[in-house]
Design a protein around this motif. Structure first.
Motif, short mmCIF file in Angstrom:
data_model
loop_
_atom_site.label_atom_id
_atom_site.label_comp_id
_atom_site.label_asym_id
_atom_site.label_seq_id
_atom_site.Cartn_x
_atom_site.Cartn_y
_atom_site.Cartn_z
N SER A 69 40.73 35.95 52.39
CA SER A 69 41.83 36.91 52.54
C SER A 69 43.07 36.48 51.76
O SER A 69 43.92 37.32 51.45
N ARG A 70 43.16 35.20 51.44
CA ARG A 70 44.34 34.68 50.74
C ARG A 70 44.09 34.43 49.26
O ARG A 70 45.03 34.15 48.51
N ALA A 71 42.84 34.49 48.81
CA ALA A 71 42.51 34.21 47.41
C ALA A 71 42.99 35.35 46.52
O ALA A 71 42.89 36.53 46.88
N THR A 72 43.51 35.00 45.36
CA THR A 72 43.99 36.01 44.40
C THR A 72 42.99 36.28 43.29
O THR A 72 43.01 37.33 42.68
N ASN A 73 42.10 35.32 43.02
CA ASN A 73 41.08 35.49 42.01
C ASN A 73 39.90 36.25 42.61
O ASN A 73 39.38 35.87 43.67
N VAL A 74 39.47 37.32 41.95
CA VAL A 74 38.42 38.18 42.50
C VAL A 74 37.12 37.42 42.69
O VAL A 74 36.47 37.51 43.73
N ALA A 75 36.71 36.66 41.65
CA ALA A 75 35.44 35.93 41.73
C ALA A 75 35.46 34.92 42.86
O ALA A 75 34.49 34.76 43.61
N GLU A 76 36.61 34.22 43.01
CA GLU A 76 36.71 33.23 44.07
C GLU A 76 36.73 33.89 45.44
O GLU A 76 36.14 33.39 46.40
N ARG A 77 37.42 35.02 45.53
CA ARG A 77 37.45 35.73 46.82
C ARG A 77 36.05 36.18 47.22
O ARG A 77 35.63 36.02 48.37
N ASP A 78 35.31 36.74 46.27
CA ASP A 78 33.94 37.19 46.57
C ASP A 78 33.06 36.00 46.98
O ASP A 78 32.22 36.12 47.88
N HIS A 79 33.27 34.87 46.30
CA HIS A 79 32.49 33.67 46.65
C HIS A 79 32.77 33.23 48.09
O HIS A 79 31.86 32.91 48.85
#
Length: 397
Positions: free
Chosen positions: A373-383
């Motif tokens: 919920s706090r990640a700004t990078n899409v790939a990292e958030r999806d991971h």
């Protein structure tokens, strides 16, 4: 490329020449801003002329045309008109321009009269070749704001002597940012950062320059395994190590050993040593976590107040503590960072990993979800969303 005819217009090769030509002009004493404007005019001319009349020496041709534009700008309108048609495509550069002037340009962009943010932005623009919009994205600011920042940086350099460029520590920091920017896939700059680092190690005996080169090589070697066929992030413990570049790892280890032999370890050397230990493990289970923890102890000791001054190092040490002394001990280490970076996604992601290591899958799922919920990078958030879902499924099972 020098000395060989250009059979067709290669815009990628043309772009690669830009920092070398700009560096040569600045080395001769030309004003940074004026030299960049003149080179832009030369590039437009190249796009028009080269397809039909390719030069024998593209770099020399660009330097010649840009030089003439600078001369024209300093003379009267009548003199400029008389010289507009006199470009000589076979012009040869002076001896000082025959070498790699990109490195000189890099140091100029890190001039001590510039603020750190301006040093980074100008380097990414002039040396890295990023557009103003791409740099703005990297800094999370509007493009207009970044354009003003770069313009102010060039105005600051106007009239400044460029025989005393920025210090090495700043250059190393900027180089690493170029590498991580390219590594993230926005622009392919990782290879250029490694090339510049190689040049830097030839120009200085400072072991930290070798440490940075080693760190980039050892990290870059794992690049082929970092994403799965669908483009999703693969964590280090799950990567196919058969995809790692063993030649690049071997070179990184050799460079690191030559740096450590000088017995003046610094941040980049220590981080490279940690990366080397990860690369040396045939499987994740064989990772030498006690040695990694020892190196993290040295890294944390570099700063007087590591929790506040270097929370990333303390966070990395928490993971190592979890693998050596147990997950509970690692979680206690992260508690020390709660007030400093408890609002950042990486803190929650590390907590998720340690909870998972401890077997508390429900807590791991919650921590991963909070990190996502706090990640700004899409790939990292999806991971992180996938890790949360996997932990939740295992907990329910």
């Amino acid at each position: 490329m020098t000395g060989e005819p250009v059979r067709r217009l290669d815009e990628g090769a043309l772009r690669a020449l830009v920092p070398r030509v700009l560096g040569g002009l600045v080395r001769r004493g030309e004003d940074f801003d004026a030299a960049e404007d003149a080179l832009q005019e030369a590039l437009l001319e190249a796009l028009r002329v080269w397809p039909g009349h390719p030069p024998r020496d593209p770099r020399a041709w660009l330097t010649a045309v840009a030089t003439r534009r600078l001369v024209d700008a300093r003379r009267s309108e009548a003199a400029r008109r008389r010289r507009e048609e006199t470009t000589d495509p076979e012009w040869r550069p002076a001896a000082t321009e025959q070498g790699d002037d990109t490195l000189f340009l890099l140091f100029c962009c890190c001039h001590p009269d510039l603020a750190p943010t301006s040093q980074v932005a100008l380097t990414l623009r002039a040396v890295g070749g990023l557009t103003t919009g791409e740099i703005a994205d990297a800094f999370y600011v509007p493009a207009a704001t970044m354009a003003q920042r770069i313009s102010r940086a060039k105005r600051t350099l106007r009239g400044r002597p460029l025989d005393q460029p920025g210090d090495l520590a700043v250059v190393l920091r900027v180089l690493y940012l170029i590498y991580t920017t390219g590594h993230a896939g926005r622009v392919d700059l990782a290879g250029e950062a490694i090339r510049l680092a190689r040049q830097l190690t030839l120009a200085t005996e400072e072991p930290e320059a070798r440490g940075l080169l080693a760190l980039m090589l050892l990290n870059h070697a794992r690049l082929p395994a970092r994403l799965d066929p669908e483009g999703r992030i693969v964590t280090l413990d799950r990567q196919d190590r058969g995809l790692w570049d063993t030649r690049e790892i071997a070179e990184g280890v050799r460079v690191l050993q030559s740096a450590l032999a000088r017995e003046r370890p610094g941040r980049y050397q220590i981080e490279a040593a940690i990366a080397a230990l990860h690369d040396d493990a045939a499987t994740a289970a064989e990772t030498d976590w006690p040695q990694i923890l020892a190196w993290y102890d040295d890294l944390v000791a570099l700063t007087a107040e590591p929790v506040r001054q270097d929370p990333a190092a303390v966070l990395g040490r928490s993971v190592a503590v979890g693998h050596v002394l147990g997950a509970a001990a690692g979680l206690r280490e992260t508690d020390r960072l709660r007030d400093v970076i408890g609002d950042r996604h990486r803190w929650h992601a590390v907590r998720g990993h340690l909870h998972e290591l401890d077997g508390d899958l429900e807590a791991a799922a919650l921590a991963y979800a909070e990190a996502a919920s706090r990640a700004t990078n899409v790939a990292e958030r999806d991971h992180l969303v996938r890790r949360a879902a996997r932990a939740r499924a295992r907990a329910d099972a």
